[in-house]
Structure formats: C-alpha cells, structure tokens
Write a protein that holds these residues in place. Structure first.
Motif, PDB file in Angstrom:
ATOM      1  N   UNK A  73      16.094  25.537  59.909  1.00  0.00           N
ATOM      2  CA  UNK A  73      17.400  24.883  59.758  1.00  0.00           C
ATOM      3  C   UNK A  73      18.529  25.887  59.949  1.00  0.00           C
ATOM      4  N   UNK A  74      18.355  27.073  59.415  1.00  0.00           N
ATOM      5  CA  UNK A  74      19.367  28.116  59.539  1.00  0.00           C
ATOM      6  C   UNK A  74      19.559  28.469  61.017  1.00  0.00           C
ATOM      7  N   UNK A  75      18.463  28.663  61.750  1.00  0.00           N
ATOM      8  CA  UNK A  75      18.561  28.968  63.181  1.00  0.00           C
ATOM      9  C   UNK A  75      19.271  27.838  63.923  1.00  0.00           C
ATOM     10  N   UNK A  76      18.904  26.607  63.609  1.00  0.00           N
ATOM     11  CA  UNK A  76      19.528  25.459  64.274  1.00  0.00           C
ATOM     12  C   UNK A  76      21.017  25.361  63.948  1.00  0.00           C
ATOM     13  N   UNK A  77      21.386  25.640  62.709  1.00  0.00           N
ATOM     14  CA  UNK A  77      22.795  25.588  62.320  1.00  0.00           C
ATOM     15  C   UNK A  77      23.604  26.665  63.039  1.00  0.00           C
ATOM     16  N   UNK A  78      23.051  27.868  63.162  1.00  0.00           N
ATOM     17  CA  UNK A  78      23.742  28.923  63.897  1.00  0.00           C
ATOM     18  C   UNK A  78      23.909  28.550  65.365  1.00  0.00           C
ATOM     19  N   UNK A  79      22.870  27.990  65.963  1.00  0.00           N
ATOM     20  CA  UNK A  79      22.946  27.578  67.364  1.00  0.00           C
ATOM     21  C   UNK A  79      23.992  26.483  67.536  1.00  0.00           C
ATOM     22  N   UNK A  80      24.001  25.529  66.626  1.00  0.00           N
ATOM     23  CA  UNK A  80      24.983  24.454  66.704  1.00  0.00           C
ATOM     24  C   UNK A  80      26.394  25.011  66.542  1.00  0.00           C
ATOM     25  N   UNK A  81      26.580  25.933  65.606  1.00  0.00           N
ATOM     26  CA  UNK A  81      27.903  26.528  65.399  1.00  0.00           C
ATOM     27  C   UNK A  81      28.353  27.282  66.652  1.00  0.00           C
ATOM     28  N   UNK A  82      27.427  27.972  67.319  1.00  0.00           N
ATOM     29  CA  UNK A  82      27.749  28.680  68.553  1.00  0.00           C
ATOM     30  C   UNK A  82      28.186  27.688  69.635  1.00  0.00           C
ATOM     31  N   UNK A  83      27.448  26.596  69.771  1.00  0.00           N
ATOM     32  CA  UNK A  83      27.784  25.590  70.779  1.00  0.00           C
ATOM     33  C   UNK A  83      29.135  24.942  70.486  1.00  0.00           C
ATOM     34  N   UNK A  84      29.383  24.613  69.236  1.00  0.00           N
ATOM     35  CA  UNK A  84      30.663  24.000  68.859  1.00  0.00           C
ATOM     36  C   UNK A  84      31.796  24.981  69.114  1.00  0.00           C
ATOM     37  N   UNK A  85      31.566  26.250  68.824  1.00  0.00           N
ATOM     38  CA  UNK A  85      32.582  27.271  69.070  1.00  0.00           C
ATOM     39  C   UNK A  85      32.907  27.360  70.556  1.00  0.00           C
ATOM     40  N   UNK A  86      31.887  27.364  71.393  1.00  0.00           N
ATOM     41  CA  UNK A  86      32.115  27.399  72.846  1.00  0.00           C
ATOM     42  C   UNK A  86      32.873  26.157  73.307  1.00  0.00           C
ATOM     43  N   UNK A  87      32.490  24.996  72.798  1.00  0.00           N
ATOM     44  CA  UNK A  87      33.177  23.756  73.161  1.00  0.00           C
ATOM     45  C   UNK A  87      34.638  23.793  72.721  1.00  0.00           C
ATOM     46  N   UNK A  88      34.873  24.334  71.536  1.00  0.00           N
ATOM     47  CA  UNK A  88      36.236  24.398  71.008  1.00  0.00           C
ATOM     48  C   UNK A  88      37.092  25.347  71.849  1.00  0.00           C
ATOM     49  N   UNK A  89      36.512  26.452  72.281  1.00  0.00           N
ATOM     50  CA  UNK A  89      37.249  27.371  73.156  1.00  0.00           C
ATOM     51  C   UNK A  89      37.644  26.654  74.442  1.00  0.00           C
ATOM     52  N   UNK A  90      36.716  25.877  75.005  1.00  0.00           N
ATOM     53  CA  UNK A  90      37.033  25.117  76.225  1.00  0.00           C
ATOM     54  C   UNK A  90      38.162  24.119  75.969  1.00  0.00           C
ATOM     55  N   UNK A  91      38.122  23.469  74.821  1.00  0.00           N
ATOM     56  CA  UNK A  91      39.178  22.502  74.483  1.00  0.00           C
ATOM     57  C   UNK A  91      40.521  23.212  74.385  1.00  0.00           C
ATOM     58  N   UNK A  92      40.524  24.349  73.727  1.00  0.00           N
ATOM     59  CA  UNK A  92      41.783  25.094  73.598  1.00  0.00           C
ATOM     60  C   UNK A  92      42.296  25.563  74.956  1.00  0.00           C
ATOM     61  N   UNK A  93      41.378  25.987  75.848  1.00  0.00           N
ATOM     62  CA  UNK A  93      41.788  26.392  77.191  1.00  0.00           C
ATOM     63  C   UNK A  93      42.368  25.217  77.966  1.00  0.00           C
ATOM     64  N   UNK A  94      41.721  24.062  77.869  1.00  0.00           N
ATOM     65  CA  UNK A  94      42.239  22.872  78.549  1.00  0.00           C
ATOM     66  C   UNK A  94      43.594  22.481  77.992  1.00  0.00           C
ATOM     67  N   UNK A  95      43.727  22.585  76.693  1.00  0.00           N
ATOM     68  CA  UNK A  95      45.004  22.242  76.051  1.00  0.00           C
ATOM     69  C   UNK A  95      46.098  23.210  76.520  1.00  0.00           C
ATOM     70  N   UNK A  96      45.756  24.467  76.616  1.00  0.00           N
ATOM     71  CA  UNK A  96      46.725  25.470  77.061  1.00  0.00           C
ATOM     72  C   UNK A  96      47.157  25.218  78.500  1.00  0.00           C
TER      73      UNK A  96
END
Length: 100
Positions: A73-96
């Motif tokens: 579960x810990x590994x999966x949560x870290x992977x999910x957090x990494x993916x969400x972080x990457x997605x959020x960076x893309x959203x911020x770039x698109x917004x910019x």
C-alpha cells in the motif's frame, strides 16, 4: 486554450483525484490480525499447548502478510502521489500558457 476548456480540465482533474483517493481506500485495506489469547493459568497452558502453538504460528504468519500488505500500500500510495504530482505540474503549465 480557452477559459472553458481550462475550467473543464480543472474539473476533470479534481474528479480524477477524488476517485483515485476513494479507490485506494476501498482496494487497499490491510486487516491487522487479531492477537491470540494466551491463558495465565499453567494448567490451561499445558492442556491447550497444541492449540496455543497453532494460534501463535497462525498469528505470526498473518502478521507477516499484514506487513507485506502495508508495504505494498505504501509503494502504491507513493506511486499515486508521484503521478498526481506530474499531472498537477501539467495542469499548472497549461494554466500558465492559457494566462499568457
């Protein structure tokens, strides 16, 4: 990108994040094993020695499985957090870009 498209993207992102949080809570539930009961009376210990041994061995096997589940579960949560972080960076770039 238009304001409407950006708003739709933000709404979609929020929905995906909310759904992913819910799926982790549902799918990833590790159940802690119940500790075995051991009698204090020496006569009871002698009378139930085989049963107590089996209960202890079962507990130790179950607790190992529980620890493996938590690690997964810990590994999966870290992977999910990494993916969400990457997605959020893309959203911020698109917004910019849209703000330019």
């Amino acid at each position: 990108m238009s304001q409407d498209n950006m708003a739709l993207l933000k709404q979609t992102w929020v929905i995906l994040v909310a759904l992913s949080w819910g799926s982790v809570a549902i799918v990833g539930s590790c159940l802690r094993p119940v500790s075995p009961w051991f009698p204090a009376n020496s006569d009871d210990v002698c009378a139930y020695a085989d049963l107590l041994r089996r209960d202890a061995e079962t507990y130790f096997a179950d607790v190992e499985q529980y620890f493996r589940c938590l690690d997964q579960q810990r590994r999966e949560a870290f992977e999910q957090a990494r993916e969400v972080s990457e997605d959020y960076v893309r959203v911020l770039e698109l917004q910019s870009r849209a703000a330019e």
